[in-house]
Design an enzyme around this catalytic site. Structure first.
Site, PDB file in Angstrom:
ATOM      1  CE  LYS A 182     -23.278 -20.437   6.825  1.00  0.00           C
ATOM      2  NZ  LYS A 182     -23.362 -19.058   8.776  1.00  0.00           N
ATOM      3  CB  CYS A 293      -9.178 -23.041  16.722  1.00  0.00           C
ATOM      4  SG  CYS A 293      -7.951 -21.899  16.345  1.00  0.00           S
TER       5      CYS A 293
HETATM    6  P1  NAD Z   1     -19.771 -24.408  13.963  1.00  0.00           P
HETATM    7  O1  NAD Z   1     -18.916 -25.176  12.739  1.00  0.00           O
HETATM    8  O2  NAD Z   1     -20.923 -24.511  14.194  1.00  0.00           O
HETATM    9  O3  NAD Z   1     -19.918 -23.099  12.941  1.00  0.00           O
HETATM   10  C1  NAD Z   1     -19.349 -22.838  11.743  1.00  0.00           C
HETATM   11  C2  NAD Z   1     -19.361 -21.938  10.695  1.00  0.00           C
HETATM   12  O4  NAD Z   1     -20.193 -23.196   9.350  1.00  0.00           O
HETATM   13  C3  NAD Z   1     -20.734 -21.139  11.113  1.00  0.00           C
HETATM   14  O5  NAD Z   1     -20.830 -20.427   9.573  1.00  0.00           O
HETATM   15  C4  NAD Z   1     -22.001 -22.168  10.914  1.00  0.00           C
HETATM   16  O6  NAD Z   1     -23.506 -21.525   9.673  1.00  0.00           O
HETATM   17  C5  NAD Z   1     -22.069 -23.111   9.205  1.00  0.00           C
HETATM   18  N1  NAD Z   1     -22.530 -24.230   9.134  1.00  0.00           N
HETATM   19  C6  NAD Z   1     -23.262 -25.131  10.358  1.00  0.00           C
HETATM   20  N2  NAD Z   1     -23.185 -26.139  10.183  1.00  0.00           N
HETATM   21  C7  NAD Z   1     -23.441 -26.479   8.494  1.00  0.00           C
HETATM   22  C8  NAD Z   1     -23.527 -27.134   7.520  1.00  0.00           C
HETATM   23  N3  NAD Z   1     -24.192 -28.976   8.169  1.00  0.00           N
HETATM   24  N4  NAD Z   1     -22.765 -26.604   6.709  1.00  0.00           N
HETATM   25  C9  NAD Z   1     -22.533 -26.119   5.840  1.00  0.00           C
HETATM   26  N5  NAD Z   1     -22.610 -24.921   6.711  1.00  0.00           N
HETATM   27  C10 NAD Z   1     -22.617 -24.916   8.308  1.00  0.00           C
HETATM   28  O7  NAD Z   1     -18.681 -23.295  14.703  1.00  0.00           O
HETATM   29  P2  NAD Z   1     -18.740 -22.364  15.935  1.00  0.00           P
HETATM   30  O8  NAD Z   1     -19.144 -22.911  16.953  1.00  0.00           O
HETATM   31  O9  NAD Z   1     -18.804 -21.214  15.092  1.00  0.00           O
HETATM   32  O10 NAD Z   1     -17.620 -21.517  15.599  1.00  0.00           O
HETATM   33  C11 NAD Z   1     -16.372 -23.025  16.729  1.00  0.00           C
HETATM   34  C12 NAD Z   1     -15.737 -23.993  16.776  1.00  0.00           C
HETATM   35  O11 NAD Z   1     -14.203 -23.187  15.830  1.00  0.00           O
HETATM   36  C13 NAD Z   1     -14.933 -24.719  17.513  1.00  0.00           C
HETATM   37  O12 NAD Z   1     -14.869 -25.440  17.376  1.00  0.00           O
HETATM   38  C14 NAD Z   1     -13.202 -23.714  17.000  1.00  0.00           C
HETATM   39  O13 NAD Z   1     -11.643 -25.073  17.733  1.00  0.00           O
HETATM   40  C15 NAD Z   1     -13.769 -24.055  15.666  1.00  0.00           C
HETATM   41  N6  NAD Z   1     -12.275 -22.994  15.031  1.00  0.00           N
HETATM   42  C16 NAD Z   1     -11.412 -23.506  14.477  1.00  0.00           C
HETATM   43  C17 NAD Z   1     -10.035 -22.608  14.335  1.00  0.00           C
HETATM   44  C18 NAD Z   1      -8.825 -23.081  12.946  1.00  0.00           C
HETATM   45  O14 NAD Z   1      -8.060 -22.242  12.359  1.00  0.00           O
HETATM   46  N7  NAD Z   1      -8.556 -24.634  13.383  1.00  0.00           N
HETATM   47  C19 NAD Z   1     -10.184 -21.411  14.269  1.00  0.00           C
HETATM   48  C20 NAD Z   1     -11.542 -21.123  14.431  1.00  0.00           C
HETATM   49  C21 NAD Z   1     -12.328 -21.771  15.278  1.00  0.00           C
END
Ligand code: NAD
Length: 489
Positions: A182, A293
């Site tokens: 997803k 991130c």
């Molecule tokens: P987010 O947590 O809002 O969403 C990430 C994904 O999770 C999306 O596809 C979203 O639709 C889904 N999602 C949201 N709620 C959910 C739930 N309850 N159950 C299942 N899926 C759900 O994050 P974002 O805003 O898309 O991305 C930014 C974040 O990602 C930042 O915090 C960043 O640091 C992190 N990130 C981490 C890494 C790493 O390798 N550590 C890499 C890239 C981004």
């Protein structure tokens, strides 16, 4: 900032199930971050649709024998997939750039080939890591045999859509699992092209699937599905916690969580050429407009070098010019959405209201045309209690703290919540190694900041930055479970 140089004949909408696109009711409007224009629409997968996708993946996984076929055969298919991605770099790069915050030159030269190379790396793992024959009682043979989970769910963020998908899907597929991915509802299209290319390469239909939709609906239904054997998530720490709890309540399934960060960049007086260090600091917090991130968002600098370094950082950051992702040469990219842009500005304002001072930025660029472009921002006069130090902002915002000695530096570097990455800049090898030992982070970069093409190096966080690893041998092995076998002679 009006610009008409972008054009796509169509975008690959819908879900991808059983090897083909499956249309659904258009429920979500997908906007181009660069100008806010409508790029297309998206269905929001219902529980029934997710159920269909997962069951189909499970059936296809069994029927195709993907998990039991010779690993070199899987490797050949995945390598072909990587070749097709490379051959499609122009179109795929364009789709990625227009639909996300990735400048087109970077998408073509970096995101697309990095995605292909990541798939190649894991294809090569397929027959390199087996089980063990272990010492057991007399007249018996003990074996520890790796097996795929079955169907692995991947949930990805919006900041590097293709790359994040490859980090999750390549090791899972190479280890013999089927996938349901997803993507973020903000950047859903480029991975659809990835799925079409997977089928063209010979991945059996139904082994790589995509369900589209919001996190709370499509994402949660996927995590909770009883046939999902493992969940691989990248996103915010808050969502990661919700997924971990859901995975515990619905089948006690393992999770890999790649979460947020607040990475320090520690600069000692003996770091060498100030201009070069400033370049690393600026790239570290402005790359992808800070929407990474591992963004190095906390500058912790020794007092003796602080003034010249901060001046150089301000000069370099101030030279960045905003522009849409489709413009060449690459410009400083937009913030992904209006909501995210507002959040960034609110966090900066709050930190200033609480006593910090802005050395530069702290506002939007003056651009017309619909996108949201935030100025690279330096905040001084902060403490460990300041919002911009405590919380991930996910924008081009750098806090500045100074120190006198090594102990003070490393105490400041340690973050109460996060431990994703850290940069240490010093030409004293002893100091660099002492710092590496003390810093509580999954990755420590010495005299550099940022990833390389070394897929063998795993990435993942300590503390609230996550659980488990992406990339490296560790990511491949995390997509296998181990069966113990004891044979009496
Ligand atoms: P987010 O947590 O809002 O969403 C990430 C994904 O999770 C999306 O596809 C979203 O639709 C889904 N999602 C949201 N709620 C959910 C739930 N309850 N159950 C299942 N899926 C759900 O994050 P974002 O805003 O898309 O991305 C930014 C974040 O990602 C930042 O915090 C960043 O640091 C992190 N990130 C981490 C890494 C790493 O390798 N550590 C890499 C890239 C981004």
């Amino acid at each position: 900032m009006k610009d008409d140089t972008f054009h796509l004949d169509s975008v690959p909408g819908g879900h991808f199930i059983g090897g083909e696109r499956v249309e659904g009711r258009a429920e979500i409007e997908v906007l181009r971050p660069s100008d806010g224009g409508v790029m297309g629409t998206l269905p929001d997968a219902s529980g029934d649709l997710v159920d269909r996708a997962v069951r189909d993946a499970h059936r296809s996984w069994l029927a195709s024998g993907w998990g039991t076929r010779a690993p070199r055969e899987r490797a050949r298919v995945l390598s072909r997939w990587a070749d097709l991605i490379d051959a499609d770099a122009d179109a795929l790069g364009r789709l990625e750039a227009i639909g996300s915050t990735r400048p087109i030159a970077e998408a073509r030269a970096f995101d697309v080939p990095f995605t292909a190379e990541c798939i190649r790396f894991f294809a090569e793992c397929a027959d390199k890591f087996g089980g063990d024959a272990v010492p057991t009682q007399r007249d018996s043979l003990g074996l520890v045999l790796p097996e795929p989970y079955g169907v692995v769910a991947a949930i990805a963020p919006w900041n590097f859509p293709l790359m994040m998908a490859s980090w999750k899907c390549a090791p899972a597929l190479a280890a013999g699992n089927a996938m349901v991915l997803k993507p973020s509802e903000l950047t859903p299209y480029s991975v659809m092209r990835l799925a079409e290319l997977a089928i063209e390469a010979g991945v059996p239909p139904g082994v790589f699937n995509i369900v589209q939709g919001r996190g709370a609906s499509a994402g949660a239904a996927l995590v909770r599905h009883p046939l999902i054997g493992k969940v691989s998530f990248t996103g915010s720490t808050r969502t990661g916690a919700a997924i971990m709890s859901d995975a515990a309540r619905h089948g006690t399934k393992p999770v890999t969580l790649e979460l947020g960060g607040k990475s320090p960049q520690v600069v000692f007086d003996d770091a060498g050429d100030v201009d070069a260090v400033a370049g690393r600091i600026v790239r570290g917090f402005t790359s992808n407009a800070g929407q990474a991130c591992v963004s190095g968002t906390r500058l912790i600098v020794q007092r003796g070098i602080a003034d010249p370094l901060i001046d150089a950082v301000i000069a370099k950051a101030g030279a960045l010019r905003p522009g849409p992702t489709w413009r060449e040469p690459a410009c400083f990219p937009p913030i992904i959405s209006e909501t995210q842009a507002r959040k960034i500005h609110a966090a900066v304002r709050q930190t200033i209201d609480d006593g910090a001072s802005a050395l530069c930025g702290a506002d939007f660029f003056d651009c017309d045309g619909g996108g949201h472009y935030y100025r690279p921002t330096l905040l001084a006069g902060v403490t460990g209690e300041s919002l911009a130090v405590r919380e991930e902002i996910f924008g081009p915002v750098l806090t500045v703290q100074t120190f006198d000695d090594e102990d003070e530096a490393l105490a400041l570097a340690d973050h109460a919540t996060y431990g994703l990455a850290a940069g240490v800049h010093t030409l004293d090898i002893g100091r660099a190694l002492r710092a590496t030992r003390r810093i509580q982070a999954g990755t420590v970069w010495i005299n550099r900041f940022g990833r390389t093409w070394d897929f063998i190096i795993p990435t993942g966080g300590f503390k609230g930055s996550g659980l488990g690893k992406d990339l490296g041998r560790q990511a491949f092995e995390a997509n296998l479970r181990y069966k113990s076998v004891l044979i009496d002679f």
